[in-house]
Design a protein around this motif. Sequence first.
Motif, PDB file in Angstrom:
ATOM      1  N   PRO A 351       4.389  -1.572  -0.912  1.00 21.93           N
ATOM      2  CA  PRO A 351       5.079  -2.517  -1.803  1.00 21.93           C
ATOM      3  C   PRO A 351       6.038  -3.406  -1.016  1.00 21.93           C
ATOM      4  CG  PRO A 351       5.602  -0.220  -2.390  1.00 21.93           C
ATOM      5  CD  PRO A 351       4.686  -0.171  -1.214  1.00 21.93           C
ATOM      6  N   GLY A 352       6.087  -4.666  -1.408  1.00 18.61           N
ATOM      7  CA  GLY A 352       6.876  -5.647  -0.659  1.00 18.61           C
ATOM      8  C   GLY A 352       8.363  -5.386  -0.657  1.00 18.61           C
ATOM      9  N   ASN A 353       8.873  -4.701  -1.679  1.00 17.26           N
ATOM     10  CA  ASN A 353      10.324  -4.489  -1.716  1.00 17.26           C
ATOM     11  C   ASN A 353      10.808  -3.549  -0.620  1.00 17.26           C
ATOM     12  OD1 ASN A 353       9.394  -2.125  -2.751  1.00 17.26           O
ATOM     13  ND2 ASN A 353      10.568  -2.198  -4.662  1.00 17.26           N
ATOM     14  N   ALA A 354       9.874  -2.854   0.051  1.00 18.40           N
ATOM     15  CA  ALA A 354      10.266  -2.040   1.206  1.00 18.40           C
ATOM     16  C   ALA A 354      10.808  -2.910   2.331  1.00 18.40           C
ATOM     17  CB  ALA A 354       9.078  -1.233   1.716  1.00 18.40           C
ATOM     18  N   PHE A 355      10.528  -4.223   2.250  1.00 19.84           N
ATOM     19  CA  PHE A 355      10.937  -5.125   3.323  1.00 19.84           C
ATOM     20  C   PHE A 355      12.119  -5.999   2.916  1.00 19.84           C
ATOM     21  CE2 PHE A 355       6.572  -3.915   3.692  1.00 19.84           C
ATOM     22  CZ  PHE A 355       6.518  -3.449   4.999  1.00 19.84           C
ATOM     23  N   GLY A 356      12.799  -5.561   1.874  1.00 21.70           N
ATOM     24  CA  GLY A 356      14.037  -6.226   1.494  1.00 21.70           C
ATOM     25  C   GLY A 356      13.865  -7.275   0.420  1.00 21.70           C
ATOM     26  N   ALA A 357      15.002  -7.936   0.123  1.00 21.27           N
ATOM     27  CA  ALA A 357      15.049  -8.920  -0.948  1.00 21.27           C
ATOM     28  C   ALA A 357      13.982  -9.988  -0.733  1.00 21.27           C
ATOM     29  CB  ALA A 357      16.420  -9.578  -0.985  1.00 21.27           C
ATOM     30  N   GLY A 358      13.376 -10.409  -1.837  1.00 18.75           N
ATOM     31  CA  GLY A 358      12.321 -11.411  -1.749  1.00 18.75           C
ATOM     32  C   GLY A 358      10.952 -10.773  -1.652  1.00 18.75           C
ATOM     33  N   GLY A 359      10.917  -9.443  -1.469  1.00 18.55           N
ATOM     34  CA  GLY A 359       9.633  -8.758  -1.331  1.00 18.55           C
ATOM     35  C   GLY A 359       9.089  -8.240  -2.650  1.00 18.55           C
ATOM     36  N   GLU A 360       9.944  -8.238  -3.692  1.00 20.14           N
ATOM     37  CA  GLU A 360       9.475  -7.733  -4.996  1.00 20.14           C
ATOM     38  C   GLU A 360       8.366  -8.651  -5.532  1.00 20.14           C
ATOM     39  OE1 GLU A 360       9.900  -4.881  -6.696  1.00 20.14           O
ATOM     40  OE2 GLU A 360       8.426  -5.808  -8.003  1.00 20.14           O
ATOM     41  N   GLY A 361       7.319  -8.002  -6.049  1.00 19.07           N
ATOM     42  CA  GLY A 361       6.197  -8.785  -6.562  1.00 19.07           C
ATOM     43  C   GLY A 361       5.151  -9.076  -5.497  1.00 19.07           C
ATOM     44  N   PHE A 362       5.405  -8.579  -4.281  1.00 15.62           N
ATOM     45  CA  PHE A 362       4.440  -8.758  -3.197  1.00 15.62           C
ATOM     46  C   PHE A 362       4.056  -7.391  -2.632  1.00 15.62           C
ATOM     47  CE2 PHE A 362       6.799 -12.658  -3.556  1.00 15.62           C
ATOM     48  CZ  PHE A 362       5.855 -13.651  -3.355  1.00 15.62           C
ATOM     49  N   ALA A 363       3.042  -7.388  -1.794  1.00 15.14           N
ATOM     50  CA  ALA A 363       2.677  -6.159  -1.105  1.00 15.14           C
ATOM     51  C   ALA A 363       2.255  -6.500   0.308  1.00 15.14           C
ATOM     52  CB  ALA A 363       1.538  -5.453  -1.838  1.00 15.14           C
ATOM     53  N   ARG A 364       2.533  -5.587   1.231  1.00 13.25           N
ATOM     54  CA  ARG A 364       2.091  -5.829   2.603  1.00 13.25           C
ATOM     55  C   ARG A 364       0.758  -5.129   2.841  1.00 13.25           C
ATOM     56  NH1 ARG A 364       4.518  -3.418   8.193  1.00 13.25           N
ATOM     57  NH2 ARG A 364       3.251  -1.662   7.513  1.00 13.25           N
ATOM     58  N   ILE A 365      -0.192  -5.915   3.302  1.00 15.17           N
ATOM     59  CA  ILE A 365      -1.484  -5.366   3.672  1.00 15.17           C
ATOM     60  C   ILE A 365      -1.681  -5.619   5.155  1.00 15.17           C
ATOM     61  CG2 ILE A 365      -3.968  -5.519   3.304  1.00 15.17           C
ATOM     62  CD1 ILE A 365      -3.465  -6.396   0.474  1.00 15.17           C
ATOM     63  N   SER A 366      -1.945  -4.548   5.889  1.00 13.89           N
ATOM     64  CA  SER A 366      -2.180  -4.699   7.325  1.00 13.89           C
ATOM     65  C   SER A 366      -3.666  -4.925   7.559  1.00 13.89           C
ATOM     66  CB  SER A 366      -1.727  -3.430   8.040  1.00 13.89           C
ATOM     67  OG  SER A 366      -2.345  -3.339   9.308  1.00 13.89           O
ATOM     68  N   TYR A 367      -4.004  -5.850   8.465  1.00 12.79           N
ATOM     69  CA  TYR A 367      -5.420  -5.982   8.809  1.00 12.79           C
ATOM     70  C   TYR A 367      -5.704  -5.519  10.228  1.00 12.79           C
ATOM     71  CZ  TYR A 367      -3.827 -10.776  10.063  1.00 12.79           C
ATOM     72  OH  TYR A 367      -3.158 -11.859  10.565  1.00 12.79           O
ATOM     73  N   ALA A 368      -4.886  -4.566  10.685  1.00  9.24           N
ATOM     74  CA  ALA A 368      -5.178  -3.918  11.974  1.00  9.24           C
ATOM     75  C   ALA A 368      -6.176  -2.790  11.748  1.00  9.24           C
ATOM     76  CB  ALA A 368      -3.886  -3.400  12.598  1.00  9.24           C
ATOM     77  N   TYR A 369      -7.297  -3.152  11.113  1.00  9.84           N
ATOM     78  CA  TYR A 369      -8.359  -2.189  10.791  1.00  9.84           C
ATOM     79  C   TYR A 369      -9.702  -2.880  10.995  1.00  9.84           C
ATOM     80  CZ  TYR A 369      -4.833   0.691   8.413  1.00  9.84           C
ATOM     81  OH  TYR A 369      -3.749   1.457   8.129  1.00  9.84           O
ATOM     82  N   SER A 370     -10.762  -2.047  11.105  1.00  8.41           N
ATOM     83  CA  SER A 370     -12.090  -2.633  11.273  1.00  8.41           C
ATOM     84  C   SER A 370     -12.510  -3.380  10.008  1.00  8.41           C
ATOM     85  CB  SER A 370     -13.105  -1.530  11.568  1.00  8.41           C
ATOM     86  OG  SER A 370     -13.285  -0.749  10.410  1.00  8.41           O
TER      87      SER A 370
END
Lengths: 388, 159
Positions: A351-370
């Motif tokens: 969840p984006g809020n793990a990265f502080g204010a402004g992250g609510e309503g977003f999500a982080r997806i990593s593409y360091a995968y095949s």
Amino acid sequence: MIDYSKVLSKTVVETPKSGIRKFFDLMNTMSDVVGLTVGEPDFQTPWHIREAGIESLEKGRTYYTANAGLSELRSEISNYMARRFGISYVPEKEVIVTVGGSEAIDIAFRSLIEPGDEVIVPTPSFVCYAPLARMSGGVPVILETKFENNFKIDPEALKAAITPKTKLLVLPYPNNPTGAIMTKAELEEIAEILRDTNIIVLSDEIYAELTYTGDHCSVASIEGMKERTIVASGFSKAYAMTGWRLGYICAPAPLTEQMLKIHQYGIMSSPTTSQFAAIEALKNGDEDIKMMHDEYNRRRRYIYNGLKSIGIEAFEPEGAFYIFPNIGSFGLSGEEFCSKLLYDYKCAIVPGNAFGAGGEGFARISYAYSIKHITQALERIEAFVKSL
Amino acid sequence: MNTEILKLLENDARLTPAQIAIMLDMPVEAVNAQIAELEANGTVVGYKTIIDWEKTGIESVSAMIEVKLTPQKDKGFDRVAEKLYNYPEVQSVYLMSGAYDLSVMIEGKTMKEVASFVSQKLSTIDSVISTATHFVLHKYKDKGMVYDLPEIDERGTFN
């Protein structure tokens, strides 16, 4: 009985655990989860770099190095900064080899912050800045960046955040988690604001090799900025060397001289094996960087288009290896969205809020995968979104 | 010519043209056209799957045979190479520099099958001077692929 609450540092106790960690722990209790959560390369460290580490062990190079790091490594770092970003640093005085970029950030804060000093932290950003600033006695001042600004620092907002107490500006670009970058022209505007102040910039450039719409520009290369900039970087992301724990600081000598004391007393010297491997990385690793960069770029396009075709809006990332889609339109909070996706569809994102204010309503997806792994995750996200 | 498409396919032949198009930021029609062209002009020779037959329990034997030849007038080694690659059990035929001329990889069900290929088919060819057969004991890596099980992705477990 000892009452630990009375002995522990209040500042540390009050510091929350990393929100990324929380989701990992949850994910690790379940099976068959397809996760796009990690912030580290899926490549192994290139073999010739590993070999250099092994060779140093075979030759019995198991001693401490100079506090600031092996002189050959500092020279190579200095060459690299000149070659890639056009900035010249004196290896003997302006470079410190640290235990990852994390230590670099920590000693930069600790060498500068006096109690009550303000540290401007743009968010969403990596989780360490505000806690480390606070542990140094500083006061984090959050500067929210916005989706509609492509998560860049807005010069006007920066001006408004500066007070007489401002000591430091953290410049976390290319950005984790948003994938945003700051171009030379945009950095010029920031530089213009800072040039006549005593504010120091801590530029976290750990993702400098991973930009996709043009080469990274370091703020230190902009006129008048080198003298007020600390560049923190490392080997983890560019060379897939996370576990080696090796980073570095490049900064003006009056700053490194003080930072070196903290490093000297707290760390002594960075891991010797890793330093020998890093010399090989800088000398002969350009091809590896390119290979991994090109692969991330293909995945970036793949995941961006994949999300778009599912109907999830995202800012097209220009750097790092994350995409930060807007999931606010589905009527769930970021945490709810990610929890449901994890429990009901066995796909993990942060969840984006793990990265502080402004992250609510977003999500982080990593593409360091095949690609195969990403495809599987996208299928699950699609099924989830269709069920909403 | 687009070598990027070739690199992607060399690494994973199962990528669809649509996936390749997105990864390389090209229209899918262009990808389809390029692949068709690369197939037509023989740049893309074919698509196969790498199988570790040891894991299936099905017995198979591979051997590498070094072959010394007397070159034939006008044809050099081509005629013999051609004759050899037409045998379905022959997996590869390379012309080599150094102590021998052809390197022939062969796959058979049993050692006997390989032996009979060497004695009856290969050594009876006129220009063959000598052969040396080396049996493969274990495959660690083939065509760039490691035969061990992939390691479990432990990233994210610790940090």
